[in-house]
Design a protein around this motif. Structure first.
Motif, PDB file in Angstrom:
ATOM      1  N   ALA A   2     -98.321  16.384  81.708  1.00 54.97           N
ATOM      2  CA  ALA A   2     -97.865  17.926  81.287  1.00 54.97           C
ATOM      3  C   ALA A   2     -96.600  18.043  81.808  1.00 54.97           C
ATOM      4  O   ALA A   2     -95.674  18.545  80.949  1.00 54.97           O
ATOM      5  N   GLY A   3     -96.362  17.936  83.196  1.00 55.55           N
ATOM      6  CA  GLY A   3     -95.037  18.333  83.743  1.00 55.55           C
ATOM      7  C   GLY A   3     -93.879  17.473  83.441  1.00 55.55           C
ATOM      8  O   GLY A   3     -92.857  17.882  83.299  1.00 55.55           O
ATOM      9  N   THR A   4     -94.212  16.092  83.125  1.00 53.75           N
ATOM     10  CA  THR A   4     -93.126  15.415  82.721  1.00 53.75           C
ATOM     11  C   THR A   4     -93.356  14.813  81.196  1.00 53.75           C
ATOM     12  O   THR A   4     -92.929  13.749  80.909  1.00 53.75           O
ATOM     13  N   ARG A   5     -93.856  15.583  80.567  1.00 56.21           N
ATOM     14  CA  ARG A   5     -94.052  15.428  78.996  1.00 56.21           C
ATOM     15  C   ARG A   5     -92.693  15.183  78.262  1.00 56.21           C
ATOM     16  O   ARG A   5     -92.444  14.879  77.108  1.00 56.21           O
ATOM     17  N   GLY A   6     -91.383  15.767  78.873  1.00 54.62           N
ATOM     18  CA  GLY A   6     -90.184  15.720  78.197  1.00 54.62           C
ATOM     19  C   GLY A   6     -89.513  14.391  78.272  1.00 54.62           C
ATOM     20  O   GLY A   6     -88.627  14.130  77.476  1.00 54.62           O
ATOM     21  N   VAL A   7     -90.030  13.431  78.991  1.00 58.93           N
ATOM     22  CA  VAL A   7     -89.620  11.986  79.175  1.00 58.93           C
ATOM     23  C   VAL A   7     -90.018  11.078  78.047  1.00 58.93           C
ATOM     24  O   VAL A   7     -90.964  10.996  77.381  1.00 58.93           O
ATOM     25  N   SER A   8     -88.958  10.614  77.175  1.00 59.24           N
ATOM     26  CA  SER A   8     -89.080  10.079  76.138  1.00 59.24           C
ATOM     27  C   SER A   8     -89.999   8.631  76.077  1.00 59.24           C
ATOM     28  O   SER A   8     -89.875   7.963  77.158  1.00 59.24           O
ATOM     29  N   ARG A   9     -90.499   8.402  74.997  1.00 61.56           N
ATOM     30  CA  ARG A   9     -91.365   7.196  75.021  1.00 61.56           C
ATOM     31  C   ARG A   9     -90.316   6.037  75.352  1.00 61.56           C
ATOM     32  O   ARG A   9     -90.908   4.939  75.911  1.00 61.56           O
ATOM     33  N   LYS A  10     -89.268   5.851  74.826  1.00 60.72           N
ATOM     34  CA  LYS A  10     -88.229   4.924  74.822  1.00 60.72           C
ATOM     35  C   LYS A  10     -87.732   4.775  76.421  1.00 60.72           C
ATOM     36  O   LYS A  10     -87.887   3.564  76.675  1.00 60.72           O
ATOM     37  N   ARG A  11     -87.739   5.822  77.142  1.00 63.94           N
ATOM     38  CA  ARG A  11     -87.297   5.618  78.612  1.00 63.94           C
ATOM     39  C   ARG A  11     -88.604   5.024  79.296  1.00 63.94           C
ATOM     40  O   ARG A  11     -88.468   4.088  80.171  1.00 63.94           O
ATOM     41  N   ARG A  12     -89.835   5.460  78.926  1.00 57.64           N
ATOM     42  CA  ARG A  12     -91.004   4.775  79.586  1.00 57.64           C
ATOM     43  C   ARG A  12     -91.020   3.471  79.051  1.00 57.64           C
ATOM     44  O   ARG A  12     -91.547   2.686  80.174  1.00 57.64           O
ATOM     45  N   GLU A  13     -90.979   3.080  77.889  1.00 48.93           N
ATOM     46  CA  GLU A  13     -91.185   1.503  77.700  1.00 48.93           C
ATOM     47  C   GLU A  13     -89.846   0.815  78.408  1.00 48.93           C
ATOM     48  O   GLU A  13     -90.352  -0.366  78.873  1.00 48.93           O
ATOM     49  N   GLU A  14     -88.712   1.334  78.636  1.00 44.03           N
ATOM     50  CA  GLU A  14     -87.724   0.630  79.322  1.00 44.03           C
ATOM     51  C   GLU A  14     -88.136   0.354  80.631  1.00 44.03           C
ATOM     52  O   GLU A  14     -87.846  -0.734  81.308  1.00 44.03           O
ATOM     53  N   LEU A  15     -88.837   1.479  81.254  1.00 40.14           N
ATOM     54  CA  LEU A  15     -89.162   1.201  82.560  1.00 40.14           C
ATOM     55  C   LEU A  15     -90.252   0.057  82.929  1.00 40.14           C
ATOM     56  O   LEU A  15     -90.295  -0.917  83.753  1.00 40.14           O
ATOM     57  N   LYS A  16     -91.080   0.168  82.134  1.00 37.49           N
ATOM     58  CA  LYS A  16     -92.290  -0.877  82.139  1.00 37.49           C
ATOM     59  C   LYS A  16     -91.582  -2.184  81.786  1.00 37.49           C
ATOM     60  O   LYS A  16     -92.355  -3.003  82.475  1.00 37.49           O
ATOM     61  N   LYS A  17     -90.961  -2.270  80.526  1.00 34.75           N
ATOM     62  CA  LYS A  17     -90.425  -3.579  80.436  1.00 34.75           C
ATOM     63  C   LYS A  17     -89.777  -4.222  81.467  1.00 34.75           C
ATOM     64  O   LYS A  17     -89.394  -5.332  81.901  1.00 34.75           O
ATOM     65  N   ALA A  18     -89.045  -3.442  82.170  1.00 31.55           N
ATOM     66  CA  ALA A  18     -88.177  -3.821  83.230  1.00 31.55           C
ATOM     67  C   ALA A  18     -89.010  -4.459  84.513  1.00 31.55           C
ATOM     68  O   ALA A  18     -88.662  -5.141  85.611  1.00 31.55           O
ATOM     69  N   GLY A  19     -90.415  -4.027  84.392  1.00 26.88           N
ATOM     70  CA  GLY A  19     -91.220  -4.478  85.694  1.00 26.88           C
ATOM     71  C   GLY A  19     -91.578  -3.369  86.430  1.00 26.88           C
ATOM     72  O   GLY A  19     -92.404  -3.537  87.390  1.00 26.88           O
ATOM     73  N   ILE A  20     -91.415  -2.081  86.261  1.00 33.19           N
ATOM     74  CA  ILE A  20     -91.843  -1.010  86.926  1.00 33.19           C
ATOM     75  C   ILE A  20     -93.145  -0.523  86.515  1.00 33.19           C
ATOM     76  O   ILE A  20     -93.220  -0.297  85.184  1.00 33.19           O
ATOM     77  N   LYS A  21     -94.017  -0.263  87.591  1.00 33.08           N
ATOM     78  CA  LYS A  21     -95.402   0.094  87.153  1.00 33.08           C
ATOM     79  C   LYS A  21     -95.409   1.543  87.149  1.00 33.08           C
ATOM     80  O   LYS A  21     -95.261   2.399  87.816  1.00 33.08           O
TER      81      LYS A  21
END
Length: 302
Positions: free
Chosen positions: A173-192
């Motif tokens: 809820a608190g971080t619902r404003g972060v885009s899916r694109k940004r989240r996918e970028e972090l995960k693809k880079a290796g960030i868990k």
């Protein structure tokens, strides 16, 4: 159309009755709590069940959460100088209570720095992340991708390329404003990256049946050497640039034995979200020196 509305009203009443039965037979809570929700459901025939879904229903997740909030055994140094013994004497009863009931050990070999200025806090936080060699663990209710949070996300992308292990927990809820694109970028880079109780519904950012269960923690752990916490989330609102105006929150950095408790708190949150209790976390704290006695007792609220 009128017939449909009448039929819908009947269904809503029926749903309310079903949820009232669920509370009576399945919830294990105080009688006052049970009576309150039964009253709400029966007196608000058409929308009471919606209120209960978002704010009342919690028996399953509550038990699961409690299961992962069992303390691991820890070892702390117990050497106290005379000054420390004198300063702690009047708090002996409270300290023992917290240790016995809430399992929070008193530690003494610590160094504490308060930041009344949020800009200084984020400057120090960023500097520590930039120096990270092994691990970065972050757990936040709000971690926005804006003027404050965006550069930190970018820095984390740089650090993961250097081989630093990065784990992030953000609240659904608190971080619902972060885009899916940004989240996918972090995960693809290796960030868990794990989201605490995300929305079940694709177009409703706060659509979770556990809307009252939120992760309000603000923790950054770097190399088990320094911990940042306090009242500061990561975002423009916390440096006076948000839409809600300006207010004052205080953050702090911590070095020493008390970091062990913060590591355990992050570990339990992580294992709860991953549903994996076998993952091993290194809890050995990096001690640069023997700090002057700063007694700290970390209390977990779950």
């Amino acid at each position: 159309m009128l017939k449909i509305l009448i039929a819908l009203k009947d269904y809503l009443v029926f749903i309310n009755i079903i949820f009232a039965c669920i509370i009576i037979f399945f919830e294990r809570r105080r009688p006052v709590f049970t009576l309150f929700w039964i009253t709400v459901l029966l007196l608000t025939s058409y929308f009471g069940f919606i209120m209960y879904l978002f704010f009342g229903m919690g028996f399953k997740k509550r038990r699961a959460l409690a299961k992962y909030y069992l303390k691991n055994s820890k070892n702390y140094s117990t050497k106290l100088n005379e000054k420390s013994k004198l300063s702690l004497k009047k708090w002996t009863g409270l300290s023992k209570y917290l240790d016995t009931v809430l399992l929070g050990k008193m530690t003494h070999n610590n160094n504490f720095t308060f930041y009344q200025n949020p800009e200084e806090f984020f400057k120090s936080l960023t500097a520590s992340i930039r120096k990270a060699k092994k691990t970065i663990f972050m757990e936040y209710y709000i971690f926005d991708d804006d003027e404050v949070g965006g550069p930190i996300y970018d820095l984390l992308l740089e650090k993961v390329k250097e081989g630093v292990e990065i784990k992030i927990i953000i609240d659904g809820a608190g971080t619902r404003g972060v885009s899916r694109k940004r989240r996918e970028e972090l995960k693809k880079a290796g960030i868990k990256l794990e989201v605490f109780f995300p929305s079940y519904f694709p177009f409703i950012k706060m659509g979770n049946l556990r809307a009252n269960y939120r992760d309000h923690r603000k923790i950054t752990l770097v190399d088990n050497a320094v911990c940042y916490s306090g009242g500061l989330n990561i975002g423009n609102d916390y440096v006076g640039k948000g839409r809600l105006g300006k207010w004052q929150d205080i953050g702090f950095s911590l070095k020493g034995e008390a970091i062990i408790d913060y590591i355990h708190e992050f570990e339990r949150s992580w294992k709860f979200l991953k549903k994996d209790i076998k993952e091993v976390f290194e809890t050995k704290v990096v001690k640069i020196k023997e700090y002057s006695s700063n007694p700290i007792q970390v209390v977990s609220s779950g």
